[in-house]
Design an enzyme around this catalytic site. Sequence first.
Site, mmCIF file in Angstrom:
data_model
loop_
_atom_site.group_PDB
_atom_site.id
_atom_site.type_symbol
_atom_site.label_atom_id
_atom_site.label_comp_id
_atom_site.label_asym_id
_atom_site.label_seq_id
_atom_site.Cartn_x
_atom_site.Cartn_y
_atom_site.Cartn_z
ATOM 1 N N PRO A 127 5.929 -26.881 -30.249
ATOM 2 C CA PRO A 127 5.373 -28.162 -29.796
ATOM 3 C C PRO A 127 6.444 -29.240 -29.676
ATOM 4 O O PRO A 127 7.316 -29.351 -30.534
ATOM 5 C CB PRO A 127 4.369 -28.524 -30.898
ATOM 6 C CG PRO A 127 4.832 -27.785 -32.106
ATOM 7 C CD PRO A 127 5.519 -26.539 -31.621
ATOM 8 N N CYS B 15 13.638 -52.638 -9.089
ATOM 9 C CA CYS B 15 13.451 -52.876 -7.655
ATOM 10 C C CYS B 15 12.866 -51.634 -7.007
ATOM 11 O O CYS B 15 13.538 -50.936 -6.232
ATOM 12 C CB CYS B 15 14.780 -53.243 -7.030
ATOM 13 S SG CYS B 15 15.413 -54.742 -7.740
ATOM 14 N N ARG C 142 7.671 -41.813 -16.676
ATOM 15 C CA ARG C 142 6.522 -40.911 -16.545
ATOM 16 C C ARG C 142 5.417 -41.421 -15.607
ATOM 17 O O ARG C 142 4.885 -40.636 -14.823
ATOM 18 C CB ARG C 142 5.945 -40.560 -17.934
ATOM 19 C CG ARG C 142 6.980 -39.857 -18.837
ATOM 20 C CD ARG C 142 6.368 -39.208 -20.066
ATOM 21 N NE ARG C 142 5.569 -38.067 -19.694
ATOM 22 C CZ ARG C 142 4.263 -38.056 -19.629
ATOM 23 N NH1 ARG C 142 3.569 -39.139 -19.955
ATOM 24 N NH2 ARG C 142 3.625 -36.972 -19.263
HETATM 25 N N1 LLP Z 1 9.236 -24.916 -25.065
HETATM 26 C C1 LLP Z 1 9.811 -24.866 -23.858
HETATM 27 C C2 LLP Z 1 10.561 -23.684 -23.474
HETATM 28 C C3 LLP Z 1 9.698 -25.949 -22.979
HETATM 29 O O1 LLP Z 1 10.264 -25.885 -21.777
HETATM 30 C C4 LLP Z 1 8.983 -27.098 -23.377
HETATM 31 C C5 LLP Z 1 8.857 -28.257 -22.486
HETATM 32 C C6 LLP Z 1 8.411 -27.108 -24.664
HETATM 33 C C7 LLP Z 1 8.547 -26.007 -25.480
HETATM 34 C C8 LLP Z 1 7.654 -28.291 -25.200
HETATM 35 O O2 LLP Z 1 6.575 -28.617 -24.429
HETATM 36 P P1 LLP Z 1 5.537 -29.730 -24.949
HETATM 37 O O3 LLP Z 1 4.928 -29.202 -26.238
HETATM 38 O O4 LLP Z 1 6.297 -30.966 -25.185
HETATM 39 O O5 LLP Z 1 4.560 -29.854 -23.856
HETATM 40 N N2 LLP Z 1 9.025 -34.349 -18.970
HETATM 41 C C9 LLP Z 1 7.682 -33.823 -18.930
HETATM 42 C C10 LLP Z 1 7.490 -32.638 -19.856
HETATM 43 C C11 LLP Z 1 8.465 -31.503 -19.586
HETATM 44 C C12 LLP Z 1 8.306 -30.374 -20.573
HETATM 45 C C13 LLP Z 1 9.401 -29.402 -20.423
HETATM 46 N N3 LLP Z 1 9.354 -28.306 -21.319
HETATM 47 C C14 LLP Z 1 6.688 -34.957 -19.230
HETATM 48 O O6 LLP Z 1 7.127 -36.061 -19.474
HETATM 49 O O7 LLP Z 1 5.501 -34.741 -19.209
#
Ligand code: LLP
Length: 427
Positions: free
Chosen positions: A281, A351, A320
């Site tokens: 997570p 801008c 975001r």
């Molecule tokens: N494991 C791997 C291999 C990942 O690529 C990611 C996220 C995670 C775990 C963790 O995912 P989470 O639990 O945070 O959903 N910038 C985007 C999110 C990109 C996530 C990329 N990988 C946003 O702001 O929504």
Amino acid sequence: MTITDNILYFDACNTNELAEQYGTPLIVLSESELIRKSNEIRDDFLEKYDNVRAVYASKAFLNTAICKIINREGLGLDVVSGGELYTALHAQFPAEKIIFHGNNKSYAELKMAIEAGVGRIVVDNASELDLIAHLTSALNLPVNILFRITPGIHSDTHAYIATADKDSKFGFPLETIPSAYALAEKSPNIIPLGLHFHVGSQLQNTTAHLSALDVALGLIEQLHDMGTRVFELNTGGGYGVKYTETDTEMPLRDFTDPIMARLKSWASKTGIDRPQIIIEPGRWLVANAGLTLYRVGASKHIPGIRTYISVDGGIPDNIRPALYTAKYRAVIANKMQAPLSEAVTIAGKCCESGDILIKDIRLPQTRRGDLLAVFGTGAYTESMSSNYNYLPRPAVVLVNQGHASLIRTRESYSDLIRRDIVPKYLE
Ligand code: LLP
């Protein structure tokens, strides 16, 4: 979060005083909330099930102090670049508890990881496997690997953060796994331990995780029939959080229990030992531990259309909304008990017409100097920040039961030009 005398308190800290002391925009992170989430991971996953591990996906929010907290709370760390790895090692994060991801790790990054002795490298593709085979024999150092698979399933989330479709830049196509495994087994220093998938981010149910799990389990059976044992299965992250009233707050167990139940019935049906299960997570741990404080500046009313309220940050500290049309909740932190008036639109100061933090939100009568608090900004805001329009990046302050500690300083104007060089002939 509490309210006293019209003022928002976050982890028992007065947000107006924080803004006065550290300036705005300011990212405030609640250590109590990070601890609460880590305890939930411990109680509802690590201590509930045998043979499981949890790592925090540091791309959501990384900083030396955060590494210390994550280590103290007993979690591992997922990194995706030399920079993230460097930060973790600098924070003395135990290398064996680090998992290294990424679809294009460079030779230098892999060398750094192998020499540091990271716990796992999640190999993303055949070309990377070649590189690792070469490196481990040149260095004569062993490395534990997992293969990232592309499960070929659909995830119900924004297209930019869905990662499990067959046509994805991430992971090995399923049919190539048996030969990749066989190749890895032949390399003397590569220890193939299992598989990894990550289906996407901000998921509000377990449909995608369970579909990917079924695919992975089918593959494990296939490998089992070939005489290969899969010791570990890393099921990634992706657990969604509540940003606005329309999102649902899901406890960790709502994601992990169905996964573990499916694994249990699979193991008893097939007679194959269940592999160790790892979760990663990111957002779930930090998103709601964070809020961003902005100072309100200009406002304007377009008769019959809308009122814009501008704040002193925007895209550079939170891309975001512009990138994923992400929605946030906000309040005026110094007018917590004032009645709400007409809906307004919160604009950033860049801008860019797209630099709108929140569209149509009801706030009290707001004027220059008020303090806007945007909730849920702990994940993927600071870590995706930029200096667009040459705005210095905000400071980050860690709060815990009334105590505040600065964990990242605000950038200064001189930081903005620190890397500039003027060639002699232009002087
Ligand atoms: N494991 C791997 C291999 C990942 O690529 C990611 C996220 C995670 C775990 C963790 O995912 P989470 O639990 O945070 O959903 N910038 C985007 C999110 C990109 C996530 C990329 N990988 C946003 O702001 O929504």
